[in-house]
Design a protein around this motif. Sequence first.
Motif, short mmCIF file in Angstrom:
data_model
loop_
_atom_site.label_atom_id
_atom_site.label_comp_id
_atom_site.label_asym_id
_atom_site.label_seq_id
_atom_site.Cartn_x
_atom_site.Cartn_y
_atom_site.Cartn_z
N ARG A 170 0.86 -1.19 0.00
CA ARG A 170 0.00 0.00 0.00
C ARG A 170 0.89 1.23 0.00
O ARG A 170 1.83 1.32 0.79
N TYR A 182 -4.46 5.37 0.76
CA TYR A 182 -3.39 4.71 0.01
C TYR A 182 -3.91 4.05 -1.27
O TYR A 182 -5.10 3.81 -1.43
N GLU A 183 -2.95 3.74 -2.15
CA GLU A 183 -3.26 2.91 -3.32
C GLU A 183 -2.74 1.50 -3.02
O GLU A 183 -1.65 1.37 -2.47
N GLU A 221 -1.70 -2.45 -4.05
CA GLU A 221 -1.20 -3.28 -5.16
C GLU A 221 -1.06 -4.70 -4.64
O GLU A 221 -0.53 -4.91 -3.54
#
Length: 385
Positions: free
Chosen positions: A276, A302-303, A305
């Motif tokens: 993240r 957050y992004e 993955e």
Amino acid sequence: MGGLYLHIPFCQSKCGYCAFYSLVGHESYIGDFAGAIVNELDGRLSEMALPVDTIYIGGGTPSLLAPDVFFGLADSLKSRACAAGRESIREFTVEANPDDVDETIADIWASSGVNRVSMGVQSFSDKELKIIGRRHNAASARRSYDVLRNRFGNVSLDVIFGLPGQTFESWKATVDEVIRLSPEHVSAYSLMFEERSRFSAMLEAGEIMDAGEDVSSRMFQYLAEAMCSAGYEHYEISNFARPGFRSLHNSSYWKGLPYLGLGPGASSYDGKRTRRTNPSDLKAYLHRFGHSGAYSGKEPFYEEECLSDEELVEEYLLTRLRIAEGICLDDYRNRFGEKEADRLFLKASGLSRLNGDVLSVNKQNIALTERGFFVSDDIIVELMP
Ligand code: SF4
């Protein structure tokens, strides 16, 4: 076991080689930011792997935090990290810029529970420090080191080789000075022309030159030999430690252990396959976590993955081969299966037969040798599936 990382995205000036997320001239936001990062932590407590073994405050320039701000922040971190009253923090590191270190702030760090300070010296040549845009000079770095030395039993110094204007002789003088000062830990990085750095644009415009592979390689060789002769363990490609002083926090990155990263631009890893990363945007960060109290956690900032099987293998090889212990084949087999472990063993054995002094291979373990550290990139690429 887990690690907690805080990214403090403020700097007083921008170093030529730097591509980290940090902002100049935003110090007036530091107070709000310290509150916001605690709010982020409160909203993400469930992501924190317990017990928290290590805290690392990096940046940016954490030494720009005023003593009272630092004390309050450290207190909040410790109270949340020591879940259920368990005092579990073994290593609490703060990064420091030599220009900010004085007796007052060092005393506050020590009384806040910090037991390790990592200071970015980069060079002991005033000429080189000026070229790279550092605020301190060699004399102030020595003074700051003495202040830390008198208070902390674990001090780390960062230096860089391959700098514009650096010669083999001036690098040798920096390494010799580091050894004379005798810190417990040394990180020594080869200059990288990172895409977003000022140096990268200058290199493209022909204003500075790359040191070249031969010179960099000689510099690295001198560093490794001098540090090992002085009693340091070369435990990771760019890191040296006196016995018992390897960085626990950074080792958790190289060993794939979980950590929670807070602050704009910080990344977290759950130790399995989820990464993240917070957007590198101070304004959005303050908007999200500032003022309004604890973050609800319902809509992540957050992004996220999710690493594929292939990415996990690549990441494992890239990180584990950086450390002197290398890869434990039983662990590799448990994670990635018999077939992949056999493939790696056969490939590594073949490479080792061709060039025995760069890779050590047996049925339990695959590791780069000291000589192999010099050509690590080439070998790691060869070992990839
Ligand atoms: S290298 Fe460190 S001090 Fe220099 S600009 Fe980057 S984060 Fe700031």
